[in-house]
Enzyme design. Structure first.
Site, short mmCIF file in Angstrom:
data_model
loop_
_atom_site.label_atom_id
_atom_site.label_comp_id
_atom_site.label_asym_id
_atom_site.label_seq_id
_atom_site.Cartn_x
_atom_site.Cartn_y
_atom_site.Cartn_z
N ARG A 67 0.88 -1.18 0.00
CA ARG A 67 0.00 0.00 0.00
C ARG A 67 0.91 1.21 0.00
O ARG A 67 1.63 1.46 0.97
CB ARG A 67 -0.93 -0.01 1.23
CG ARG A 67 -1.71 1.29 1.34
CD ARG A 67 -2.85 1.22 2.34
NE ARG A 67 -3.97 0.48 1.81
CZ ARG A 67 -5.21 0.57 2.27
NH1 ARG A 67 -5.48 1.35 3.30
NH2 ARG A 67 -6.18 -0.13 1.74
N ARG B 125 -13.64 -8.87 0.95
CA ARG B 125 -12.25 -8.55 0.63
C ARG B 125 -11.37 -9.78 0.84
O ARG B 125 -10.50 -10.08 0.04
CB ARG B 125 -11.74 -7.41 1.53
CG ARG B 125 -12.32 -6.04 1.27
CD ARG B 125 -11.79 -5.43 0.00
NE ARG B 125 -10.32 -5.34 -0.02
CZ ARG B 125 -9.63 -4.35 0.54
NH1 ARG B 125 -10.24 -3.36 1.13
NH2 ARG B 125 -8.30 -4.33 0.47
N HIS C 265 -7.41 1.07 -6.58
CA HIS C 265 -7.64 0.14 -5.46
C HIS C 265 -8.30 -1.12 -6.02
O HIS C 265 -9.48 -1.39 -5.79
CB HIS C 265 -8.54 0.82 -4.42
CG HIS C 265 -8.51 0.17 -3.07
ND1 HIS C 265 -7.75 -0.93 -2.78
CD2 HIS C 265 -9.18 0.47 -1.92
CE1 HIS C 265 -7.94 -1.28 -1.50
NE2 HIS C 265 -8.80 -0.44 -0.97
N GLN D 60 -10.14 -3.84 -3.83
CA GLN D 60 -11.45 -3.37 -3.36
C GLN D 60 -12.50 -3.61 -4.44
O GLN D 60 -13.55 -4.20 -4.19
CB GLN D 60 -11.37 -1.88 -3.02
CG GLN D 60 -12.68 -1.31 -2.52
CD GLN D 60 -13.08 -1.89 -1.18
OE1 GLN D 60 -12.30 -1.85 -0.25
NE2 GLN D 60 -14.28 -2.44 -1.08
N CYS E 75 -16.55 1.43 0.40
CA CYS E 75 -15.38 0.58 0.67
C CYS E 75 -14.94 0.66 2.13
O CYS E 75 -14.25 -0.22 2.62
CB CYS E 75 -14.24 0.96 -0.26
SG CYS E 75 -13.64 2.64 -0.02
N ASP F 259 -17.48 7.04 -1.39
CA ASP F 259 -16.21 6.85 -0.69
C ASP F 259 -15.89 8.19 -0.04
O ASP F 259 -16.58 9.20 -0.27
CB ASP F 259 -15.14 6.43 -1.72
CG ASP F 259 -13.78 6.16 -1.08
OD1 ASP F 259 -13.69 6.00 0.15
OD2 ASP F 259 -12.77 6.11 -1.84
N1 NVA Z 1 -10.21 6.62 -1.43
C1 NVA Z 1 -9.88 6.18 -0.10
C2 NVA Z 1 -10.03 4.70 0.00
C3 NVA Z 1 -9.73 4.13 1.35
C4 NVA Z 1 -9.87 2.64 1.39
C5 NVA Z 1 -8.46 6.60 0.23
O1 NVA Z 1 -7.58 6.46 -0.62
O2 NVA Z 1 -8.24 7.09 1.34
N1 CP Z 2 -11.36 -0.37 2.14
C1 CP Z 2 -10.10 -0.43 2.59
O1 CP Z 2 -9.15 -0.65 1.83
O2 CP Z 2 -9.99 -0.29 3.94
P1 CP Z 2 -8.63 -0.01 4.72
O3 CP Z 2 -8.11 1.30 4.22
O4 CP Z 2 -9.03 0.03 6.17
O5 CP Z 2 -7.67 -1.12 4.42
#
Ligand code: NVA
Ligand code: CP
Length: 292
Positions: free
Chosen positions: A100, A280, A127, A130, A252, A215
């Site tokens: 990540r 997931r 992502h 997801q 998500c 989101d």
């Molecule tokens: N768009 C959000 C998704 C979190 C799972 C982010 O990148 O923070």
């Molecule tokens: N939806 C998702 O990826 O959650 P986290 O950011 O908590 O891993």
């Protein structure tokens, strides 16, 4: 060597096979309990995470594997030594790596080294884990994806980009509702595709949708000042009234209650967010088996 970086890197047959495998794992987890014996999954987190962290860890452990979590700052990823050298070192010990990271190009570059299979666990660009697991949830809740109309209300962000890549593959109806300012800024970047419409009018986008998704208005690492554009773009019971009668709500997570979604809707029967989070794990287990 295979990697899982973006939805668009795969074809329909390959994605369907992952979903089929995920359904099998969900139905009969015991059958898969030894598939990753003696294997190690590494995870590098440069950003916060709950679902990705725990679903990868438990999913891999349930298949007999062992997981090592590395905080990007504690290993000095790209600082104490180069990203490449970290990956080459890890490849001497582990079998597969989830990253990540803030910079999508780094994930892509590291996968191009082909020293170990790499999974994108969220980047600034996309992502894919997801959205592929959302495909499982959609198929369980609504049936064949090609027949659905999905409405996204919110930001033009990583999750939406993966959703658009999925739409290009399956050609379901996708209505993307973005606030005027966000729309203006990003319209040239949004792929033109059959059945994909972009608007700033919630009422038009949500009409007869079978699923409404949203989101965070501000993704991790972004500036909070962006929030001001979204004031009239909350998904709530009133918005859902214009969707199809049995429409589901997806997010998500993490959710910012009473910002992008009302608490009332998030906690309502229309909301499938907890099953969405659970799925997931199954889809990522299937992705891992596919790569290994
Ligand atoms: N768009 C959000 C998704 C979190 C799972 C982010 O990148 O923070
Ligand atoms: N939806 C998702 O990826 O959650 P986290 O950011 O908590 O891993």
């Amino acid at each position: 060597m295979k990697h899982f970086i973006d939805i668009a890197d795969f074809n329909l047959k390959q994605l369907d096979a992952i979903i089929r495998k995920a359904k099998k794992i969900k139905k009969n987890p015991k059958e898969f309990s030894k598939k990753c014996n003696n294997k190690t999954l590494g995870m590098i987190f440069q950003k916060e995470s709950t679902r990705t962290r725990v679903s990868f860890n438990t999913g891999f452990s349930k298949m007999g594997g062992h997981c090592i979590e590395l905080n990007a700052s504690s290993i000095g990823f790209g600082r104490r030594e180069s990203h490449e050298d970290v990956i080459r070192t890890l490849s001497q010990y582990i079998d597969i790596l989830m990253i990540r990271n803030d910079d999508h190009d780094i994930i892509k570059y590291l996968s191009s080294l082909n020293v170990l299979p790499i999974i994108n666990g969220l980047s600034d660009y996309s992502h894919p884990c997801q959205i592929l697991s959302d495909l499982l949830t959609l198929s369980e809740k609504l049936g064949k994806i090609k027949k659905q109309k999905i409405c996204w209300i919110g930001d033009y962000n990583n999750v939406l980009r993966s959703l658009i890549e999925l739409q290009c593959m399956y050609n379901f109806k996708l209505e993307v509702v973005l606030p005027k300012e966000i729309l203006r800024k990003n319209i040239s970047k949004i792929i033109k595709n059959k059945n994909l419409n972009v608007t700033n009018i919630i009422h038009d986008g949500v009409k007869n949708a079978n699923c409404v998704m949203t989101d965070a208005w501000v993704s991790m690492g972004e500036n909070n000042s962006k929030k001001r554009h979204f004031k009239n773009y909350q998904v709530n019971k009133d918005v859902m009234k214009n969707a199809s009668k049995d429409a589901i709500f997806m997010h998500c997570l993490p959710a910012h209650r009473d910002e992008e979604v009302s608490s009332e809707l998030l906690d309502s029967k229309q909301s499938v967010v907890w099953e969405q989070a659970q799925n997931r794990m199954f889809v990522q287990q299937a992705i891992i088996l596919n790569l290994l």
